[in-house]
Write an enzyme that holds these catalytic residues in place. Structure first.
Site, PDB file in Angstrom:
ATOM      1  N   HIS A   7       0.891  -1.156   0.000  1.00 43.07           N
ATOM      2  CA  HIS A   7       0.000   0.000   0.000  1.00 43.07           C
ATOM      3  C   HIS A   7       0.928   1.204   0.000  1.00 43.07           C
ATOM      4  O   HIS A   7       1.298   1.724   1.057  1.00 43.07           O
ATOM      5  CB  HIS A   7      -0.930  -0.008   1.215  1.00 43.07           C
ATOM      6  CG  HIS A   7      -1.902  -1.142   1.189  1.00 43.07           C
ATOM      7  ND1 HIS A   7      -2.444  -1.696   2.321  1.00 43.07           N
ATOM      8  CD2 HIS A   7      -2.440  -1.841   0.148  1.00 43.07           C
ATOM      9  CE1 HIS A   7      -3.269  -2.677   1.995  1.00 43.07           C
ATOM     10  NE2 HIS A   7      -3.284  -2.782   0.680  1.00 43.07           N
TER      11      HIS A   7
ATOM     12  N   TYR B 205     -18.238 -10.105  -1.854  1.00 39.79           N
ATOM     13  CA  TYR B 205     -18.136 -10.920  -0.641  1.00 39.79           C
ATOM     14  C   TYR B 205     -19.540 -11.067  -0.054  1.00 39.79           C
ATOM     15  O   TYR B 205     -20.135 -10.083   0.410  1.00 39.79           O
ATOM     16  CB  TYR B 205     -17.205 -10.260   0.374  1.00 39.79           C
ATOM     17  CG  TYR B 205     -15.932  -9.744  -0.257  1.00 39.79           C
ATOM     18  CD1 TYR B 205     -14.811 -10.555  -0.402  1.00 39.79           C
ATOM     19  CD2 TYR B 205     -15.866  -8.432  -0.740  1.00 39.79           C
ATOM     20  CE1 TYR B 205     -13.643 -10.075  -0.993  1.00 39.79           C
ATOM     21  CE2 TYR B 205     -14.710  -7.956  -1.333  1.00 39.79           C
ATOM     22  CZ  TYR B 205     -13.608  -8.773  -1.468  1.00 39.79           C
ATOM     23  OH  TYR B 205     -12.464  -8.289  -2.062  1.00 39.79           O
TER      24      TYR B 205
ATOM     25  N   ARG C 112     -12.217 -12.027  -5.275  1.00 41.74           N
ATOM     26  CA  ARG C 112     -11.487 -10.806  -5.608  1.00 41.74           C
ATOM     27  C   ARG C 112     -10.521 -11.130  -6.740  1.00 41.74           C
ATOM     28  O   ARG C 112      -9.939 -12.225  -6.763  1.00 41.74           O
ATOM     29  CB  ARG C 112     -10.725 -10.254  -4.388  1.00 41.74           C
ATOM     30  CG  ARG C 112     -10.026  -8.934  -4.649  1.00 41.74           C
ATOM     31  CD  ARG C 112      -9.617  -8.224  -3.356  1.00 41.74           C
ATOM     32  NE  ARG C 112      -8.645  -8.934  -2.536  1.00 41.74           N
ATOM     33  CZ  ARG C 112      -8.933  -9.527  -1.373  1.00 41.74           C
ATOM     34  NH1 ARG C 112     -10.164  -9.515  -0.906  1.00 41.74           N
ATOM     35  NH2 ARG C 112      -7.995 -10.146  -0.682  1.00 41.74           N
TER      36      ARG C 112
END
Length: 440
Positions: free
Chosen positions: A360, A387, A405
């Site tokens: 990130h 989800y 995902r």
């Protein structure tokens, strides 16, 4: 000039006159009793030095007077210690540091607190990362007080503490051609790991066994470590976004979500794949999977220089919402549902994030409250998901307990984009065919 010298020079040129910046490598952390976690230098420090030892501090000085500007790079690091090196490994040491790392001067880290006040005389601004401000504040206060005590000698104490992140992290957002090459290698090693996981997976295997085969492929292909804790989530575990226990037995008929990335040359790969444990999607699994894949394609297709960052998310959210309405999981007008963000019940995170030395990665997403626009050299992930936990009792039972995902790494180019993580089967048909031909 080396890559790291050039980065230090670029940073120094962005600092105001009479500034000093401090960047620490970090320290080893105890895992349990006398065992440490594997050490990895702080990304900012490594970005500027290429040096990976703990307990080191880079000090950058920009001194300006009426006639010229002087820029200096100083390093404080662990001294050579024969006994410690026998037990803990070799150290570069003070004497070799200047030539090896192309810095101006080096001292023992033991002399840090004593040397800094003299070196920073005449500085107006002190720069640290404010994420570590609590660790620096006491030292900075003592240095400033030491300078104030010399006021009668004409020494001026610093008057500003500033956040280095605002400058350094924006430098890191735009990747050079060399960095993109390293990230492509990290991405392709990551691809090999995900293929190994698809080859390894089977009902009645434990999640950590699949993790083992994936991470072994990383190492066998040149990655010294994972870029983040690997996720191998079978069945409903995939509905926990940051599931890392990886201890469950994989059940027949379930999907397995793998979110994992290899590190190469200090840069992260980051891929998420979702595939059936037994090699065959059920009809309901395939329907949800194809919605996520279409959403990902829609987001990737719009990536180009000048695009506002949030447009990727808008593109994927629209396609996801359309798909969920088509399956009867959401009900209502698509545009209104998108505006109300009704999809967030089943897609609760963003479509991506910056990628670089940190998975990130650093850098602002907004400037003055407005989404920034993409520029060539930025690298983003694109990772929509759906989800639907077993608690969603108002959803048709066939869709419950499924988490999906799909994530790839994309560099913004001068004319559009380039997907770094090519080489994985992505459609339902491609995955089933690949698994039929390649599983152990």
């Amino acid at each position: 000039m080396t890559l790291f010298q050039a980065r230090r020079k670029a940073l120094l040129e962005k600092l105001p006159d009479n500034s000093v910046a401090f960047i620490a490598s970090g320290e080893e952390k105890i895992r349990n009793r006398d065992v440490e976690y594997e050490f990895r230098a702080e990304s900012d420090f490594y970005y500027l030095t290429g040096f990976a030892e703990p307990d080191a501090v880079l000090m950058l000085i920009k001194r300006t007077n009426s006639s010229d500007v002087t820029q200096q790079s100083m390093l404080f690091l662990r001294p050579k210690d024969e006994e410690q090196e026998i037990w803990q490994g070799r150290r570069l040491g003070v004497d070799k540091a200047p030539e090896t790392l192309n810095i101006d001067q080096a001292w023992s880290i033991d002399d840090f607190e004593e040397q800094v006040p003299e070196l920073m005389e005449g500085m107006s601004s002190l720069f640290f990362t404010f994420a570590q401000l609590s660790e620096w504040s006491e030292l900075a206060s003592s240095w400033i007080q030491a300078q104030k005590a010399k006021a009668r000698k004409g020494i001026q104490a610093p008057t500003q503490l500033q956040d280095l992140d605002a400058i350094l992290h924006e430098m890191r957002v735009i990747k050079s051609a060399e960095e993109i090459d390293w990230m492509r290698q990290a991405a392709q090693i990551t691809v090999k790991g995900h293929l190994a996981a698809m080859r390894s997976v089977a009902p009645e295997k434990y999640e950590y066994q699949v993790q083992s085969d994936l991470e072994n492929a990383f190492k066998q292909n040149g990655s010294p470590r994972v870029a983040f804790n690997t996720i191998v989530a079978g069945g409903e575990n995939a509905c926990v976004l940051h599931y890392t226990e990886n201890t469950a037995l994989i059940q027949d008929g379930t999907l397995v979500l793998v979110d994992a990335g290899a590190e190469f040359a200090g840069y992260a790969g980051d891929i998420t794949s979702t595939f059936p444990a037994n090699g065959q999607f059920s009809e309901s699994q395939a329907a949800l999977y194809e919605i996520v894949l279409a959403a990902q394609k829609a987001a990737i297709e719009v990536i180009q220089p000048g695009l506002r960052y949030d447009v990727m998310h808008q593109a994927s959210a629209k396609v996801l919402t359309e798909g969920l309405v088509r399956l009867g999981i959401l009900r209502g007008d698509v545009d209104q549902l998108v505006e109300e963000e009704a999809y967030k019940r089943f897609f609760m995170h963003g479509t991506g994030h910056w990628l670089g030395m940190d998975v990130h990665d650093v850098g602002l997403y907004k400037h003055q409250g407005e989404w920034r626009t993409l520029q060539a050299g930025m690298v983003v992930t694109v990772e929509p998901g759906i989800y639907i936990s077993s608690d969603c009792v108002d959803v048709d039972a066939q869709y419950r307990g499924i988490g999906i995902r799909i994530e790839d790494d994309v560099v913004v180019t001068e004319t559009g984009h380039d997907v770094l993580t090519t080489g994985l089967p992505r459609t339902v048909a491609e995955i089933e065919q690949w698994m039929a031909q390649n599983r152990d």
